[in-house]
Structure formats: structure tokens, C-alpha cells
Design an enzyme around this catalytic site. Structure first.
Site, PDB file in Angstrom:
ATOM      1  CE  LYS A  80      -3.443   2.768   0.135  1.00 38.38           C
ATOM      2  NZ  LYS A  80      -4.509   2.681   1.074  1.00 38.38           N
ATOM      3  CB  CYS A 114      -3.302   8.423   0.330  1.00 42.08           C
ATOM      4  SG  CYS A 114      -4.792   7.371   1.099  1.00 42.08           S
TER       5      CYS A 114
END
Length: 323
Positions: free
Chosen positions: A110, A164
Site C-alpha cells: 500500500k 494518502c
């Protein structure tokens, strides 16, 4: 199976057979170290009495439910049993492929995905600055370069925002010795508000008590999300330089600064600075804005405006990465 609070001071249920799944983005080794340490305060043992997996969320604002179902998912357990139990659960609603691995690898994957985009954007931003030096159009250059079958350069802009891409790379660097490229990319992207302000100062040289109208404070187009938006840094820098700032964003209703209506935001302005690629900005009425502005200047950091139409209406326009 149930969810379990992971605060250090929480009261943990002493029940065998629980499966704990973490979807939040976390640094490598979090499941095997921090999560294990916290949950074993219950006197139960990880892998013996309960299972733990990491299945990082993959979703974009505005399309979350669809992506939860149709995106591929990465599933990494602390052991094979944890991985398989999690795969069984997610296969009940995920229509994308399930990729099974270890928890630490899933954590890394991720972060790699978002760091790749951050580094790629930093490269595009550096290309934009080099293009300014050489007097070429970086947008056309990127478009043609991307016709190569193995090249995919992203777009430059005023910086990187969101919860993010602007944050996740630091999870990789905090305990790593070999992360100079990642750290440099973060520095490039974090410095873009200063570069945009430099463009503004060059365009408004000689104007006393200049007023800037910021078009868009969301970190990306057509959403209201302002988390880690580069607009905030740009505005603070501009204010320190003595610029008066007015803000227009058709999606954001409340923020740290007042959000004005379009006409009020451009009234008396010396320059519109486009920081977000909202679709609405493609079709602004040039005559209506021109009549209200003191100086018809526009700096576009997203290459979103109708440049030809606005130039015909008398605007002076600078698009980042062009001369």
C-alpha cells in the site's frame, strides 16, 4: 469475528477465535509488532488464540463503495490461517482479485502504491520547472512522451494533498536507511506552493497592495476534501508576502478561511490562481470576470482553463510548465 479497538488503553475482549483486520494504512511490521503487543495484553496469544490480517483499503473519494467491491485487494495475514480466514470473508463481497501475501508485505504494498504516485508527480513537477527554464510546454511534452508504451508521467501541479499520497511515503522513510529518492520527492512536492507564489510575484510586479483570488482549495478536482491541500500552504506564504487573499471553491463550504461567492471573490482582484482542477473552471465566463477584476491575470497550476478563450478576452495567462 469482530473488530477490536487498538488504542493502548482500551479494554480488550478475552475471547478466542477473533479475526482482527486492519484496513488503515500503516508502516511495515505494524501487525507483527505493535498490533501483537497491544492485543496480547488480553493474555491471548496471536496466531494461537486470535488472527490478524492487513487488507489495505483501495478507494477514491466519491467512488468508495464501487471500488470496495470491484478493486483487487491485497490480503496479508500474520500467518496462513489469518490470511485464509480474511480471504474467505472478503471473497463474499469483493468481485476483484484477491492477492494473498504476508502482513508486512501487504503493509509495504500500500505504501509503495502511493509513494510511486508521489515520486511520479515530483518528477512531473520538476519537468515543469525545467520546461519553464527552456521555454517549452511541459503539458504537450508529457502528452507525447506518454505515447511511449512504457512511459506514464503524471501531471504537474501546485503540490500534493489528500490523506494518502502526501503522508504515506513518510511511513516508509521513518525506519529506513535507504530512502533518499522518496524524501527528495516529498521535498519537491512540498515546495511547489513556493514555486507557484514565485510565478504570482513575477506576474504582479509593480502592483501595489495586490489581491489574489484562489480558485479551488480542495486537494483534487470535483470533491470537497481539503485534507493536506497545498492551497493552505500557498495562502499562508502569500499572506506573509503581503498579498490579500480571497477564495472561491464551488465544492468546499467551510474551511480555515472564508469561502466567497464567485463574483465577490474576483471583485477587485489582480490575479486568479487556479489551484484545483474543478470541472467548473473549464467554463468560466471571461467577460463577467474581466469586468470585476482590477487586473485580468490568471495563473493556472492545473492546465484546466480555456486558455484560448480567455486570452481573446484580454487576460494575461501563465500555465505552470509553459512560457
Amino acid at each position: 469475528m469482530c473488530g477490536i479497538c487498538l488504542r493502548n488503553d482500551c479494554s480488550l475482549p478475552e475471547k478466542k477465535g477473533n479475526l482482527v483486520i486492519i484496513e488503515s494504512t500503516i508502516p511495515p511490521n505494524t501487525c507483527e509488532k505493535q498490533v501483537k503487543q497491544i492485543l496480547e495484553k488480553s493474555t491471548l496469544k496471536m496466531c494461537e488464540d486470535f488472527c490478524v490480517s492487513h487488507c489495505p483499503e483501495r478507494a477514491i473519494p466519491g467512488n468508495t463503495l464501487h471500488e470496495m467491491v470491484y478493486n483487487d485487494r491485497v490480503i496479508g495475514g500474520v500467518d496462513e490461517k489469518s490470511t485464509q480466514l480474511t480471504a474467505d470473508l472478503y471473497s463474499s463481497f469483493v468481485k476483484g482479485n484477491l492477492h494473498l501475501t504476508t502482513s508486512t508485505t501487504a503493509e509495504m504494498i500500500k505504501l509503495m502504491e502511493n509513494t510511486f504516485r508521489d515520486v511520479n508527480i515530483a518528477l512531473a513537477n520538476e519537468f515543469a520547472q525545467i520546461a519553464d527554464d527552456y521555454g517549452i510546454d511541459v503539458w504537450k511534452a508529457i502528452e507525447i512522451a506518454n505515447k511511449h508504451p512504457r512511459v506514464n508521467i503524471l501531471k504537474p501541479g501546485p503540490g500534493v494533498g489528500g490523506h494518502c499520497i502526501a503522508i504515506d511515503p513518510w511511513f516508509l522513510t521513518e525506519n529506513a536507511n535507504n530512502s533518499s529518492l522518496i524524501m527528495m520527492s516529498r521535498q519537491i512536492n512540498d515546495s511547489m506552493p513556493q514555486y507557484v507564489l514565485k510565478m504570482v510575484k513575477e506576474m504582479l510586479t509593480g502592483i501595489e497592495n495586490p489581491i489574489i483570488t484562489v480558485f479551488g482549495i480542495a486537494y483534487k478536482g470535483d470533491i470537497a476534501d481539503t485534507r493536506a491541500t497545498p492551497a493552505k500552504k500557498f495562502i499562508k506564504l502569500a499572506e506573509k508576502e503581503g498579498f490579500k487573499i480571497k477564495i472561491y471553491d464551488p465544492f468546499v463550504k467551510e474551511w480555515n478561511y472564508p469561502i466567497l461567492g464567485l463574483e465577490e471573490a474576483v471583485e477587485g482582484s489582480d490575479c486568479i490562481v487556479v489551484l484545483t482542477d474543478h470541472s467548473e473552471f473549464r467554463n468560466v465566463d471571461p467577460e463577467n470576470l474581466h469586468n470585476k477584476m482590477r487586473k485580468p491575470n490568471i495563473i493556472d497550476t492545473r492546465n484546466i482553463i480555456n486558455k484560448d478563450l480567455l486570452e481573446k478576452s484580454g487576460y494575461k495567462i501563465k500555465i505552470i510548465g509553459t512560457r
